[in-house]
Structure formats: structure tokens, C-alpha cells
Enzyme design. Structure first.
Site, short mmCIF file in Angstrom:
data_model
loop_
_atom_site.label_atom_id
_atom_site.label_comp_id
_atom_site.label_asym_id
_atom_site.label_seq_id
_atom_site.Cartn_x
_atom_site.Cartn_y
_atom_site.Cartn_z
CG HIS A 101 -0.36 0.12 2.53
ND1 HIS A 101 0.00 1.32 3.09
CD2 HIS A 101 -0.04 -0.83 3.45
CE1 HIS A 101 0.50 1.12 4.30
NE2 HIS A 101 0.50 -0.19 4.55
CG ASP A 103 -2.84 3.96 2.28
OD1 ASP A 103 -2.43 2.91 1.73
OD2 ASP A 103 -3.59 3.94 3.28
CG ASP A 133 3.01 0.80 7.64
OD1 ASP A 133 2.57 0.10 6.71
OD2 ASP A 133 2.32 1.16 8.60
CD GLU A 167 -2.99 -1.57 5.56
OE1 GLU A 167 -3.19 -2.55 6.30
OE2 GLU A 167 -2.48 -0.49 5.98
CD GLU A 168 -1.41 2.60 7.50
OE1 GLU A 168 -2.10 2.31 8.50
OE2 GLU A 168 -0.23 2.23 7.36
CD GLU A 191 1.24 -3.71 5.71
OE1 GLU A 191 2.07 -2.97 6.29
OE2 GLU A 191 0.07 -3.37 5.43
CG HIS A 391 1.26 3.74 12.31
ND1 HIS A 391 -0.08 3.56 12.49
CD2 HIS A 391 1.55 3.09 11.14
CE1 HIS A 391 -0.58 2.85 11.49
NE2 HIS A 391 0.40 2.55 10.67
#
Lengths: 421, 421
Positions: A101, A103, A133, A167-168, A191, A391
């Protein structure tokens, strides 16, 4: 075979500078939700240079219907295109799908040592939001195929490379790609597993519980019902419920985690003034779901726990807390740890690294859940980034692990798809 | 004596239109904190017309030092004058102080049927913010004295009429007046007791408790400490603490209240995101204090309860919740229910109404606490407004009770100060 793999590994080694540069370049696009377009154009160019057939489209909400429990923290995907590249094989081999992903979560309030979009290389690490990520994973996927192509190898099975959005915020991009027909005999989602091999990923979903009270002046508080006091009963019940889940929901790939499928109360807010009895409290949280567990079943268990404690309270039983599942719900799911796609990754991890991989479940939801459940595509999760930095401020991916992931993925593709030289 | 009282009561009855008009006029000044000036000019004009010596000044923070526990929700009183009028008696009588606060709480978000500053008269009620709490009381005080003067009666004792600011934010106006020397042999605070006679008022103060946790991703929540879960233990402990206070802090004038000196948790806020383990929760509330209880003693009791439950928790005992007393602290206090000033009000209530008054403690803090504790002025609380409408939408005072309060206060002044005709 060894000869071919060695040739591809050498090609990857020789591409080290390009791999680093590619990760730096893609990290510099701040592809937070709604702003994925430029990063996707970058991926699309890479795929076209490798002669992939490239499909670019904006997902639509009706494509989400394949997941009856779908929930997203966004209500449309306008301006947020998916990019999927297809490289047709010669035929006679198994197809593979490499999913990532594009995003990323917002840079956050935390203190970054540098810009979150710097792509800075320092001490063998590339820094920036999404480095781990999972833009590092996307580049590993593409560069693995590029090394195969550059080595003059023709794969028998098709290769599908997906750079998805959403995805997030709940997995909308991958669901859209499944609805559009992108499936394969096996898949890797790169991931940030820190090179651990993950046959399963847990599910995760958000809940909101609204607890009502009755307002009154604090001086005559006994004329009201304090919603904060009532909420504290719900909180303690959810803690008990979580402890019970630890015993009931054991999973062989989650033995390393003290609480694998946590019921996390993330926020609480209630009341307006110290001198008023608060008449409403809102609790929001995230519930982890076992790969063996259905979303609906998990939801019902939590609801039952809240209703159970409420039934014992004279006020709450007449004013049942409202439970909403909102914003985010990503399916758990996976394959058996002996599945061929897991074996293929394991074997090539050993081939590249000379040691046994760690095989566990992921501590978060991934798009592997949807690929396994709704895409009929056996999927394993394996990627270079360290999950701990995701994150957070100063997110990074290590160059060494980026190289190793690219190598393991490339060798897995060779084994899985078969080839002609 | 009866003849004189009857003359004054008749004068008040004849002033009914003026009493109504005065309340309407003063309600129309939106005298929220910081905006008291125009309403005070209105009071000042009324007092000057009655030949009072009028003292107008802005309180200063150093005047608050007479109350060592003083806390205010404002850090200065610039632009917020106190108004005190003194009517010297002929000598040989006891002095009386009639206290009221001109500041009102904000109109609030609630739905008013009309403007909060309308002063509308409808069905025998005058509506508006402050009508009950306590501009109705201020007008009753002044009009009681006006009726005496208009009847040609010369009082022996001095009359001091105070229109103070800052009551709703911690009682700064009355403390300033005490510091300036305004004391008397007896006092009436005409807060909205709904014509109940209140020899005591409870204290009230605000607290803030900060509970710390340890942040982590919800997927690996066991690596963090959930501040919301920890806060729920504090909340339940405070509920137990309140229940214990109900048994320990019994007071003869609070037997009508199920929980007289409540520990009200008014607000809670913690955490930032459903998928993060929250690392901080802030709880704010209001603690009621018995007339027999010292502020410091009450604070220590609450602190001990929080520390007691924290000591039993492995995390909290190393990360003790922080307890702050902030914003608002109004002293409890009062006189014996057999005190002469209470008896004077009771007797005249019976004289005017023909029935026994209800004698109880107030459910909130008033400036009577400071007058009794720091002003050496025996003070009773008695006023026309209904407490239930205070601080709410559609606040009102009933004309009938306004008239009765004015009459009871006037007759009490006659008895207390003595007079010559």
C-alpha cells in the site's frame, strides 16, 4: 536453479544504489490519505519501464461489497488511484501477486529529527514516513521482478504487482483490486514484518461506546446519574473481557504475544464542566481479531460483555450503552503455516540468509486478510521494515533488510512461477 | 412595633411595580464575569438615590489573602467594581449587612425561550440570566431598605448593602469587601434559597486529577499501560469515597439531601486515537465541603483516597496521579441554627407568611462562608429565587416570592437594627 538464483541475487546486489534511491524518491511523496496520486504516478512509471501492463483506476464504494463487514475512515476514493501492473508469463506456471500500500499515516505531532518526507540515508537506514510502512516493501517487490527481467529470465507464471491506496483507512484499495479481478495462485504482502514470515494477520476494528447519564448540578448530584462512573464499569468489564480472550483465543502463531487480540480503549471523553453531573461519555477503541475468528462473532462477544455488565446496573439496564463499529475494520485471515506459499518464502529465506525464519502472525491487520478471505488468493506477509517504527516519528527501513527482502522475494518468484532462461 | 411593620409592608406592597421594574432593568445588563460594570452603575445609582454613602472599587488579588485557600477562575478584577452602600444609623442599634452578587454565569448553550437578557414578565415570573441568582435578591435587599426610609423610619443600627462581583468564580468580591473593612453584627445573603432559611452553606472546590499511562500501538497494547483503565480505578475509588463521606459527614441541616457533600467527577478526557494505548487521562470535578469541615482537611481526605487505591496498583504506585485544586474554592461556613440572626429571619418569615420556614443548609457554596469565617459577621442565607432554575435556561424569579423576601428582609432589619419613628 542455483545458478539462476545466484545470477538474480548478484543483479540485486548490483542494484543496491538504485534500490536505495527508489525508496528515497518514493518516500518524498507525502502520500497520506487523499494525496496518493503523485506517489502512484511514480510507481506506474517504474512498472511501465519494466513493460508491465499498467491499470490505474479510482476505487468505488460498490466494489467494497465483497466484504460484508467493510468499514472505512473515508467515504470516497476520488483522487486516490490504485495502480496494478501485470507481467504475463509464458504459461504453464503459477501466478504470483505482490501487494503493497502506498498510503501512509500522517506524520503526527511527534518530534522528527528531520523532515518526515526527507528520505534521508544515514547509518544504513532510510528515514521518512512510509519508509517502513510500506514503501520499502513496494520497492522490494518491484526491484525483485526487475532483477529477474534484467537477468534475461522469462517467468512461466504471471506476476501482478499491486500498489494500492486505502490500507491505513480500512483496506479499500485491495478490496477494489479483488473486485476488479486481480487474483493469483499465491501472494506476498510486503508489510513491515522485519523479515519474519507471517502466514496470518490479525483483524482489527474500531468501536465506539456511548454511555448515557442524567445531568444535574454537582451540588445535588444525587438527582443525576454520573455517566463517567457508569463508563468506568464498562471500562473495567472490557479489561476483564480482554483477559478472558487471552485464554479463549489462543493461536499457535501468536504465542509470542502476551495479549494477541487486544481490546484497546484508545480515547475517552465526557462531561462539560466540573460542577455538572456528566450525562454522556464516549469511549473509542480498537479490537484485535484472531485469524480463526469471524468479524461478526468478535463484535458480538464484545457487545455481549458490555450488555452483561449493563444488565447488572439499574440505570444502564434501562439505558443500554450504544455500541457502534465505525471507521476501520480490516479482516483477519491467513493460510496454514504449511501452505506452499509459506514454504516457498521459508525455503528462500533459508537460501538467502542461511538460517530459519521466525514464523509468527502479524500484530496488526493487513490486506492479506482480504486477499485470503475474499480474493481466494493464498497470501503470506513478509517485508523488510521494522514494525516498531511504523506510525511513529523517525520511521525508517534498514538498507540491509531491504536488500534481503528483495532477494527472498525474487527467489520466491522464481520458485513459484517457474521460468525459462 | 406591629404598626411600624404593617406600615413598611404596605409600602412594599405599594412598590410592587417598582420592584418588578427594577428586577427587569438589572437583568437586562448582561453582567457575566468581566462585564459587571454597567449593572453595578445601576445599583450604585439606586443606593445614591436613597442617600447611601457609596464606595466603588476594583478588588485586588492581595485582598484575597484573608482566605488562605482562595482560588479563583479569574486572575484579576480589573474593570469589575464592587459596590457597597452604607446607611449610617442613629446609633444604639446592631448593624446589618445585606449581601448579593451581581455577576452571573454565562447564558449557556441551552435553549432559552426568549433572550437570556429579556427581563420578560410572564405569568408572575420575571425571566433572564441572573433573575434568580441573584439580582432578584439584590433588588429585594435594596427595596426593603427603601420601604423603611420611605416610611419615615430612622434605623438605629447601620445598614450596609453589598453588590459584589466574582461570586461565581470563587468569591473574590466579598473577600475584598471584608478586607476593606465591611463587617456587621449580622448579615443576610439573598441567594436563591426559595425562601428557605439557611444558617449554613456548604463549601465547594474544584479538583483535577491527571493519570499517566504508557503509549503503545494497540496491536501490541501489552507493551503499554492504558491510562483509561487506570483512571477507571480512580473513578470507582472516588465513588466509594463519596459513599463513605455520606456516612461520616452527617449534618443536621443536610438531612434532606441523599448526598450532601458530593464528590462529582464532571469531565474526563484521555487518549488521542482508537489504535493507540492512551498515556494520559485528565479528570476534573467538584467536591462539596461540609460547614463543619475545613477545606484542607477535605482536600487531604480526597488525596488520601486516590493515593490509597494507587498504592495497590503496581504501575500507579510508581506513577502517582497528580491532584490539583484549581479554579474555584468557596469556603463552607455558617452560624448555629439558634443564632439571633437566624431567629430574626425565622420570626419575620412567620410574621409575613404565617407559617414556619423550612430551615436547611444550601446545596452550594455562597459568600456567607467567607462572611462567617473571615468577616466575623454572623450570616444567614435567605432569598426569593428558586435554586433549580439558576445556571439553566429560562431562569426566573417569581414576583410573589420576590415580594415576600423583600417583606421578610425589611421586617428583619427593623428588628435587628432597631428604629425611631
Amino acid at each position: 536453479m542455483d545458478n539462476v538464483k545466484q545470477q538474480v541475487l548478484k543483479m540485486i546486489e548490483n542494484s543496491k544504489n538504485e534500490i536505495i534511491t527508489r525508496v528515497q524518491e518514493i518516500v518524498r511523496y507525502p502520500s497520506v490519505t487523499g494525496e496518493e496520486k503523485d506517489a502512484q504516478a511514480y510507481v506506474s512509471r517504474m512498472l511501465k519501464e519494466l513493460s508491465f501492463y499498467v491499470d490505474i483506476w479510482e476505487p468505488t464504494m460498490d466494489e467494497m461489497e465483497i466484504n460484508p463487514d467493510f468499514l472505512a475512515a473515508r467515504d470516497h476514493f476520488d483522487g486516490s488511484p490504485n495502480v496494478v501492473g501485470v507481467l504475463k508469463g509464458k504459461g504453464g506456471g503459477k501466478s504470483i501477486l505482490l501487494n503493497g500500500h502506498v498510503d501512509v499515516v500522517p506524520e503526527g505531532d511527534n518530534d522528527w529529527d528531520d523532515s518526515p518526507w526527507s528520505g534521508k540515508l544515514e547509518d544504513g537506514k532510510i528515514y521518512g514516513r512510509g519508509a517502513s510502512d510500506m514503501k520499502g516493501g513496494i520497492i522490494a517487490n518491484i526491484m525483485a521482478v526487475k532483477a529477474i527481467i534484467a537477468s534475461g529470465i522469462k517467468l512461466k507464471g504471471d506476476v501482478i504487482i499491486e500498489s494500492v491506496i486505502g490500507e491505513e483507512t480500512g483496506g479499500g484499495g485491495t478490496l477494489s483490486a479483488i473486485s476488479r479481478g486481480y487474483k493469483a495462485n499465491g501472494a506476498i504482502v510486503s508489510e513491515p514484518t522485519d523479515l519474519q514470515v507471517c502466514p496470518v494477520s490479525m483483524g482489527a476494528m474500531w468501536f465506539r461506546i456511548t454511555v448515557k447519564g442524567l445531568a444535574a448540578h454537582a451540588g445535588t448530584s444525587y438527582l443525576g446519574i454520573n455517566a463517567i462512573s457508569k463508563a468506568s464499569k464498562i471500562i473495567q468489564k472490557l479489561d476483564e473481557f480482554e483477559a478472558r480472550r487471552v485464554k479463549l483465543k489462543k493461536h499457535e502463531l501468536y504465542q509470542h504475544m502476551a495479549v494477541p487480540f487486544a481490546v484497546n480503549i484508545g480515547t475517552i471523553k465526557g462531561g462539560v464542566f466540573p460542577t455538572s453531573v456528566p450525562d454522556e461519555v464516549i469511549i473509542e477503541g480498537r479490537m484485535g481479531v484472531s485469524p480463526d475468528e469471524e468479524i461478526r462473532e468478535a463484535r458480538k462477544d464484545l457487545e455481549d460483555a458490555v450488555y452483561e455488565v449493563s444488565e447488572k446496573d439499574n440505570w444502564l439496564k434501562e439505558h443500554m450503552p450504544k455500541i457502534e463499529w465505525y471507521g476501520f475494520c480490516i479482516s483477519s485471515g491467513g493460510v496454514d503455516r504449511d501452505h506452499a506459499i509459506v514454504k516457498a518464502i521459508n525455503d528462500n529465506y533459508k537460501y538467502v540468509k542461511g538460517s530459519e525464519p521466525v514464523v509468527v502472525g502479524t500484530p496488526w491487520g493487513t490486506d492479506a486478510g482480504a486477499l485470503n478471505r475474499y480474493g481466494n488468493t493464498p497470501t503470506v506477509i513478509f517485508g523488510p521494515g521494522p514494525g516498531e517504527t511504523a506510525h511513529k516519528a523517525n520511521e525508517y527501513v534498514e538498507v540491509e533488510k531491504l536488500m534481503e527482502a528483495t532477494k527472498v522475494i525474487a527467489c520466491t518468484i522464481l520458485d513459484w512461477c517457474g521460468y525459462e532462461q
